[in-house]
Write an enzyme that holds these catalytic residues in place. Structure first.
Site, PDB file in Angstrom:
ATOM      1  N   GLN A  73     -11.165   2.953  -5.784  1.00  0.00           N
ATOM      2  CA  GLN A  73     -11.868   1.678  -5.876  1.00  0.00           C
ATOM      3  C   GLN A  73     -12.504   1.280  -4.531  1.00  0.00           C
ATOM      4  OE1 GLN A  73      -8.240  -0.300  -8.212  1.00  0.00           O
ATOM      5  NE2 GLN A  73      -9.955  -1.679  -8.002  1.00  0.00           N
ATOM      6  N   HIS A  74     -13.442   0.356  -4.625  1.00  0.00           N
ATOM      7  CA  HIS A  74     -13.968  -0.464  -3.504  1.00  0.00           C
ATOM      8  C   HIS A  74     -14.906   0.242  -2.514  1.00  0.00           C
ATOM      9  CE1 HIS A  74     -10.712  -2.958  -4.921  1.00  0.00           C
ATOM     10  NE2 HIS A  74      -9.788  -2.225  -4.350  1.00  0.00           N
ATOM     11  N   ASP A 226      -9.847   3.990 -10.223  1.00  0.00           N
ATOM     12  CA  ASP A 226      -8.736   4.920 -10.507  1.00  0.00           C
ATOM     13  C   ASP A 226      -7.504   4.210 -11.072  1.00  0.00           C
ATOM     14  OD1 ASP A 226      -8.041   3.840  -8.011  1.00  0.00           O
ATOM     15  OD2 ASP A 226      -7.736   5.780  -7.032  1.00  0.00           O
TER      16      ASP A 226
HETATM   17  O1  LIG Z   1      -7.806   0.079  -3.101  1.00  0.00           O
HETATM   18  C1  LIG Z   1      -7.103   0.444  -4.038  1.00  0.00           C
HETATM   19  C2  LIG Z   1      -6.732  -0.492  -5.129  1.00  0.00           C
HETATM   20  O2  LIG Z   1      -7.220  -1.792  -4.959  1.00  0.00           O
HETATM   21  C3  LIG Z   1      -6.610   1.861  -4.061  1.00  0.00           C
HETATM   22  O3  LIG Z   1      -5.623   2.027  -5.048  1.00  0.00           O
HETATM   23  C4  LIG Z   1      -7.768   2.818  -4.260  1.00  0.00           C
HETATM   24  O4  LIG Z   1      -8.244   2.693  -5.588  1.00  0.00           O
HETATM   25  C5  LIG Z   1      -7.410   4.261  -3.888  1.00  0.00           C
HETATM   26  O5  LIG Z   1      -6.456   4.823  -4.724  1.00  0.00           O
HETATM   27  P1  LIG Z   1      -5.713   6.228  -4.528  1.00  0.00           P
HETATM   28  O6  LIG Z   1      -6.659   7.209  -3.950  1.00  0.00           O
HETATM   29  O7  LIG Z   1      -4.519   5.971  -3.666  1.00  0.00           O
HETATM   30  O8  LIG Z   1      -5.312   6.610  -5.932  1.00  0.00           O
END
Ligand SMILES: O=C(CO)[C@@H](O)[C@H](O)COP(=O)(O)O
Ligand SMILES: Nc1ncnc2c1ncn2[C@@H]1O[C@H](COP(=O)(O)OP(=O)(O)O)[C@@H](O)[C@H]1O
Length: 472
Positions: A73-74, A226
């Site tokens: 995300q983000h 994700d």
């Molecule tokens: O920033 C967040 C949720 O807000 C993280 O959960 C990212 O989405 C990355 O996830 P992973 O690579 O650790 O699965």
């Protein structure tokens, strides 16, 4: 390959790697898998994700009738008027925009104003703060930017052959800071406030929409973030709260209504189905364990062995695991701390144990924050790479204080993306019913019986005491 089977592919483009699963659309059974690593670092050229996706999906995507992408995300992906990447994407765990988050918070009238507007209290992770950083620090790059999108949007757009119109979904859009989950709409005023001018954004597709076709003719579903993908890949019961131990640690649950937490601990995200996904995220999870293993001169299996030889509570040793700064609590500039060193606690065993306990205590605080928002917590569903750790499994139920269900090893983000693809392909009102296989369930107290020492409440109290002393 069996004839007559409809296959769908799910892609998890997460921080450390791209993982692809090819799945039977009817049963959810995994037929084939692929994987390719991502470059390290908190800024990454999106082209590297596209290369990894093609490598991981080679020989799989061509066999699928539908595909979808779940992505970290983000991350801020900015493209110019020709669709070229303007600069490497700043990822969710890049903390350079912490100052921008504070500025924007003040400019809108405080944390509550952001929580009301978009369900989020700003921290450096959210895309809108990265846009402010770009405008302030790289004016030449900012001037070239025509459109901003998220990692999964970029990959969906590439899979579809770079069409004129890019798409996103409500789940991932809800993590930008310029889309409101409560109103289901963009807030272009907030984007302009952050960036200084308007910028193109992807269209928000419907949950089961087909947004394009791959070169081999597979339908492309909207994809999602994700964590929203994992929620779709796990068949959650009411009372289930997911704890995911990947690069990030996340705590989330599906909710029928939007959640607004003015403290900012729980982010009010949307999910990929039309519901909501209140979520707590930490920057430090699985890599706390791998860094500790490296420090102790062992591997992950060795870390497990050491941690399980130590008493619960690690003889008073506490690790505050802020190795990459921290987002929850909001301490972007923090570093980790070891508290309580004595001759009895200064051993490889207690160090390993403190790493496991410290990582889990930070997430247990997140579970409490979910409870404070009215989320029912009857059991924890533990996923992500570090859910495979024997020590994590032994300690988790004691620290969380409720039963911990560990699903069978699998890539649940990719599985969720595959389920979304199957849903879009079938054009049904709800996603297909796929059974969730469970590996084990651990009950509070089971870990303590094997190692002795402190109970879960005492472990958490020691952690809370160290945290409030060092970060009041
Ligand atoms: O920033 C967040 C949720 O807000 C993280 O959960 C990212 O989405 C990355 O996830 P992973 O690579 O650790 O699965
Ligand atoms: N048995 C294990 N014990 C502890 N950590 C593990 C184990 N297996 C994998 N991991 C860790 O899990 C992480 C990858 O998890 P994953 O959920 O795929 O992350 P991401 O989605 O962020 O890329 C890596 O940091 C890896 O070291």
């Amino acid at each position: 390959m069996m004839t007559g089977m409809t296959l769908v592919a799910g892609i998890d483009s997460s921080t450390q790697a791209c993982k692809v699963v090819l799945v039977d659309a009817d049963s959810g059974a995994v037929v084939d898998t692929g994987r390719a690593d991502h470059p390290d670092g908190t800024e990454v050229g999106p082209e590297a994700w596209w290369d990894a996706l093609r490598a991981a999906g080679d020989g799989l995507l061509e066999r699928a009738d539908a595909v979808a992408v779940g992505g970290q995300q983000h991350g801020m992906v900015v493209l110019d008027a020709d669709g070229a990447v303007v600069r490497p994407a700043l990822l969710w765990n890049d903390t350079r925009s912490a100052g921008a988050a504070r500025e924007l918070t003040d400019e809108l009238g405080g944390a509550g104003a952001w929580a009301d507007a978009v369900g989020l209290v700003l921290v450096a992770s959210f895309t809108v703060t990265k846009l402010r950083w770009l405008a302030a620090h790289e004016p030449a790059n900012a001037a070239r930017a025509e459109q901003v999108m998220l990692p999964h949007d970029y990959l969906t757009w590439q899979l579809a052959g770079r069409p004129d119109e890019a798409t996103t979904d409500r789940g991932d859009a809800s993590g930008t800071g310029y889309w409101s989950a409560a109103n289901e709409s963009y807030r272009p005023d907030l984007l302009s406030m952050a960036f200084g001018r308007e910028l193109g954004v992807p269209r928000v597709a419907a949950p089961a929409e087909v947004v394009g076709r791959t070169p081999s003719g597979a339908a492309i579903a909207a994809g999602t973030g994700d964590n929203m993908g994992a929620a779709l890949g796990l068949t959650l019961e009411p009372g289930d709260v997911v704890v995911s131990l990947g690069t990030s640690g996340t705590v989330f649950a599906v909710s029928e209504s939007p959640v607004t937490d003015v403290t900012g601990t729980v982010a009010g995200f949307a999910d990929a189905t039309g519901r909501h996904l209140p979520l707590v995220a930490t920057l430090n999870a699985a890599r706390v364990l791998s860094a500790t293993a490296t420090m102790l001169g062992t591997d992950l299996a060795g870390l497990d062995r050491l941690a399980l030889e130590a008493p619960a509570g690690a003889n008073g040793l506490v690790l505050l695991p802020y190795l990459d700064g921290e987002r929850t609590p909001d301490l972007p500039g923090a570093t980790g701390s070891l508290v309580g060193l004595t001759r009895a606690s200064m051993t490889p065993q207690t160090m390993a144990r403190a790493a496991v306990e410290g990582m889990l205590c930070g997430l247990a605080d997140g579970v409490d924050a979910m409870r404070a928002q009215g989320v029912a917590v009857e059991r924890i569903v533990l996923v992500g790479g570090a859910a495979q750790s024997a020590a994590v499994r032994a300690v988790a139920a004691d620290v969380f204080g409720v039963p911990v269900v560990v699903p069978a090893a699998g890539e649940y983000v990719a599985r969720g993306a595959a389920r979304q693809a199957a849903w879009a392909l079938a054009a049904t009102s709800a996603p297909p019913e796929w059974e969730l296989a469970v590996d084990t369930t651990v009950h509070p107290g089971a870990g303590i019986e094997t190692v002795g020492g402190a109970d879960g409440t005492q472990v958490r109290a020691a952690y809370a005491e160290a945290r409030s002393r060092l970060h009041p």
